[in-house]
Design a protein around this motif. Structure first.
Motif, mmCIF file in Angstrom:
data_model
loop_
_atom_site.group_PDB
_atom_site.id
_atom_site.type_symbol
_atom_site.label_atom_id
_atom_site.label_comp_id
_atom_site.label_asym_id
_atom_site.label_seq_id
_atom_site.Cartn_x
_atom_site.Cartn_y
_atom_site.Cartn_z
ATOM 1 N N LEU A 1 7.510 31.906 -3.499
ATOM 2 C CA LEU A 1 7.715 30.543 -3.019
ATOM 3 C C LEU A 1 7.803 29.544 -4.164
ATOM 4 N N ARG A 2 6.982 29.754 -5.168
ATOM 5 C CA ARG A 2 7.010 28.845 -6.313
ATOM 6 C C ARG A 2 8.381 28.833 -6.979
ATOM 7 N N HIS A 3 8.961 30.016 -7.157
ATOM 8 C CA HIS A 3 10.221 30.096 -7.886
ATOM 9 C C HIS A 3 11.441 29.849 -6.995
ATOM 10 N N ALA A 4 11.429 30.396 -5.778
ATOM 11 C CA ALA A 4 12.608 30.272 -4.910
ATOM 12 C C ALA A 4 12.711 28.894 -4.278
ATOM 13 N N LEU A 5 11.594 28.303 -3.885
ATOM 14 C CA LEU A 5 11.601 27.012 -3.195
ATOM 15 C C LEU A 5 11.068 25.871 -4.052
ATOM 16 N N LYS A 6 10.679 26.180 -5.288
ATOM 17 C CA LYS A 6 10.127 25.153 -6.198
ATOM 18 C C LYS A 6 8.896 24.466 -5.606
ATOM 19 N N VAL A 7 8.058 25.256 -4.925
ATOM 20 C CA VAL A 7 6.814 24.725 -4.358
ATOM 21 C C VAL A 7 5.718 24.915 -5.407
ATOM 22 N N PRO A 8 5.013 23.858 -5.812
ATOM 23 C CA PRO A 8 3.994 24.000 -6.853
ATOM 24 C C PRO A 8 2.749 24.716 -6.340
ATOM 25 N N ASP A 9 1.945 25.242 -7.264
ATOM 26 C CA ASP A 9 0.662 25.825 -6.872
ATOM 27 C C ASP A 9 -0.487 24.894 -7.262
ATOM 28 N N ARG A 10 -0.162 23.731 -7.845
ATOM 29 C CA ARG A 10 -1.167 22.732 -8.192
ATOM 30 C C ARG A 10 -0.598 21.339 -8.005
ATOM 31 N N ILE A 11 -1.429 20.422 -7.512
ATOM 32 C CA ILE A 11 -1.087 19.007 -7.431
ATOM 33 C C ILE A 11 -2.267 18.238 -7.997
ATOM 34 N N PRO A 12 -2.063 17.366 -8.975
ATOM 35 C CA PRO A 12 -3.172 16.637 -9.588
ATOM 36 C C PRO A 12 -3.970 15.820 -8.578
ATOM 37 N N TYR A 13 -5.294 15.784 -8.763
ATOM 38 C CA TYR A 13 -6.161 15.041 -7.837
ATOM 39 C C TYR A 13 -5.787 13.569 -7.789
ATOM 40 N N ALA A 14 -5.359 13.002 -8.911
ATOM 41 C CA ALA A 14 -5.010 11.583 -8.925
ATOM 42 C C ALA A 14 -3.867 11.285 -7.961
ATOM 43 N N ARG A 15 -2.905 12.190 -7.850
ATOM 44 C CA ARG A 15 -1.789 11.992 -6.916
ATOM 45 C C ARG A 15 -2.257 12.124 -5.474
ATOM 46 N N LYS A 16 -3.118 13.083 -5.202
ATOM 47 C CA LYS A 16 -3.654 13.242 -3.848
ATOM 48 C C LYS A 16 -4.399 11.972 -3.423
ATOM 49 N N ARG A 17 -5.203 11.465 -4.352
ATOM 50 C CA ARG A 17 -6.034 10.291 -4.080
ATOM 51 C C ARG A 17 -5.185 9.054 -3.810
ATOM 52 N N ALA A 18 -4.076 8.918 -4.550
ATOM 53 C CA ALA A 18 -3.240 7.726 -4.459
ATOM 54 C C ALA A 18 -2.578 7.578 -3.093
ATOM 55 N N VAL A 19 -2.254 8.691 -2.429
ATOM 56 C CA VAL A 19 -1.535 8.605 -1.144
ATOM 57 C C VAL A 19 -2.464 8.704 0.058
ATOM 58 N N ARG A 20 -3.708 9.015 -0.173
ATOM 59 C CA ARG A 20 -4.647 9.308 0.922
ATOM 60 C C ARG A 20 -4.938 8.106 1.821
ATOM 61 N N HIS A 21 -4.718 6.892 1.316
ATOM 62 C CA HIS A 21 -5.091 5.685 2.044
ATOM 63 C C HIS A 21 -3.962 5.125 2.912
ATOM 64 N N ALA A 22 -2.790 5.758 2.885
ATOM 65 C CA ALA A 22 -1.651 5.273 3.673
ATOM 66 C C ALA A 22 -0.793 6.459 4.101
ATOM 67 N N LEU A 23 -1.373 7.342 4.901
ATOM 68 C CA LEU A 23 -0.694 8.574 5.291
ATOM 69 C C LEU A 23 0.104 8.404 6.580
ATOM 70 N N PRO A 24 1.206 9.149 6.730
ATOM 71 C CA PRO A 24 1.900 9.174 8.021
ATOM 72 C C PRO A 24 1.046 9.898 9.056
ATOM 73 N N GLY A 25 1.425 9.806 10.312
ATOM 74 C CA GLY A 25 0.644 10.398 11.397
ATOM 75 C C GLY A 25 0.688 11.916 11.427
ATOM 76 N N PRO A 26 -0.127 12.522 12.305
ATOM 77 C CA PRO A 26 -0.231 13.988 12.356
ATOM 78 C C PRO A 26 1.074 14.703 12.655
ATOM 79 N N GLU A 27 1.955 14.102 13.461
ATOM 80 C CA GLU A 27 3.213 14.768 13.788
ATOM 81 C C GLU A 27 4.111 14.875 12.564
ATOM 82 N N ALA A 28 4.148 13.821 11.756
ATOM 83 C CA ALA A 28 4.947 13.862 10.522
ATOM 84 C C ALA A 28 4.369 14.886 9.553
ATOM 85 N N ARG A 29 3.050 14.991 9.498
ATOM 86 C CA ARG A 29 2.415 15.979 8.626
ATOM 87 C C ARG A 29 2.772 17.392 9.079
#
Length: 287
Positions: A142-170
């Motif tokens: 998946l990492r190579h064929a779909l370019k899906v990462p195996d790590r995302i920095p905590y700072a990026r996770k934290r930055a979007v956590r306060h304005a997330l789309p709803g459960p259906e979009a997720r």
């Protein structure tokens, strides 16, 4: 009474602070946290054993271990590909942290969703289950064929956590990636594919109605105070409302190794705080 923090723990979908010696203080949203750091930050050791050097570690290091203990933990880490003969069953998952932020990973089946809670995954879905090396090969596919990462920095996770789309979009974003992943050729033959189902952690994390992020505690200091009302928790982060009305993130990885004592819950924060960057992309418990 002095307690030395051993980090954050998720158990049964509930966050808690671990202490040297094994005790856990369960956390509840709405409660007040107030503590003062004492002395210096010490290495907490590795694999349940105390640090043989009683080493002092950097206040800002999220790893929080001396080089020797970090090396020992790494040597026994599945993530480091050092345990090829592990006989346990593993699961491959897709973890969603925000729009356009989905990663692939593996976890021991007996751990359930604990790994996803520890990483702060707001939503996730299983892809398959099987032996470790089959799970690892599928993760790499998946990492190579779909370019899906195996790590995302905590700072990026934290930055979007306060304005997330709803459960259906997720759910929709995970399902679209699931369909692309299962359509790929080259999956390990011994990996059993699992039917799609989306799981959501927004309620467990307490994210509904979370105010905008004002800043992040970057480190503790001797005699520095952290105090506020616990609004939410995700991964290693505690989100606190302080006496000035600011919503601040406290990464408990920088608390690990500090000795803590109770403080006045109305006391202002006296530890370094970095102002949040507005970039959506990019006892201790009184009362």
């Amino acid at each position: 009474m002095v307690w030395r923090c051993a980090g954050m723990r998720w158990s049964g979908g509930v966050p808690g602070l671990r202490w040297e010696g094994g005790r856990v203080s369960t956390l509840a949203y709405g409660q007040r946290l107030a503590f003062r750091a004492v002395g210096g930050r010490l290495c907490p050791g590795a694999r349940g054993n105390p640090c043989p050097l009683d080493a002092t570690v950097s206040a800002r290091a999220t790893g929080g271990q001396c080089a020797e203990c970090a090396r020992l933990d790494r040597a026994h880490s599945v993530a480091a590909d050092t345990i090829a003969d592990d006989p346990r069953t593993y699961r491959v998952y897709l973890a969603w942290f925000g729009p356009g932020m989905t990663k692939v990973g593996i976890t021991g089946e007996e751990r359930g969703d604990a790994r996803l809670l520890e990483q702060g995954a707001v939503a996730f879905g299983w892809l398959g289950r099987g032996p470790l090396m089959a799970a690892r090969r599928t993760e790499e596919l998946l990492r190579h064929a779909l370019k899906v990462p195996d790590r995302i920095p905590y700072a990026r996770k934290r930055a979007v956590r306060h304005a997330l789309p709803g459960p259906e979009a997720r759910r929709r974003e995970i399902e679209e990636l699931y369909e692309r992943a299962t359509a790929l050729a080259g999956w390990a033959e011994t990996l059993e594919r699992l039917e799609f189902r989306a799981y959501d952690h927004a309620e467990a994390f307490g994210l509904d109605g979370l105010p905008a992020l004002s800043g992040t505690v970057t480190e503790l200091v001797d005699d520095g105070v952290v105090a506020g009302r616990l609004l939410a928790a995700a991964g290693p982060d505690l989100h606190l409302l302080d006496s000035d009305g600011r919503c601040l993130a406290l990464d408990t990885r920088v608390v690990r190794g500090w000795a803590l004592v109770a403080a006045d819950p109305g006391h202002p924060l006296t530890v370094p705080v970095a102002k949040a960057v507005n970039d959506v992309q990019g006892s201790l418990f009184p009362e």
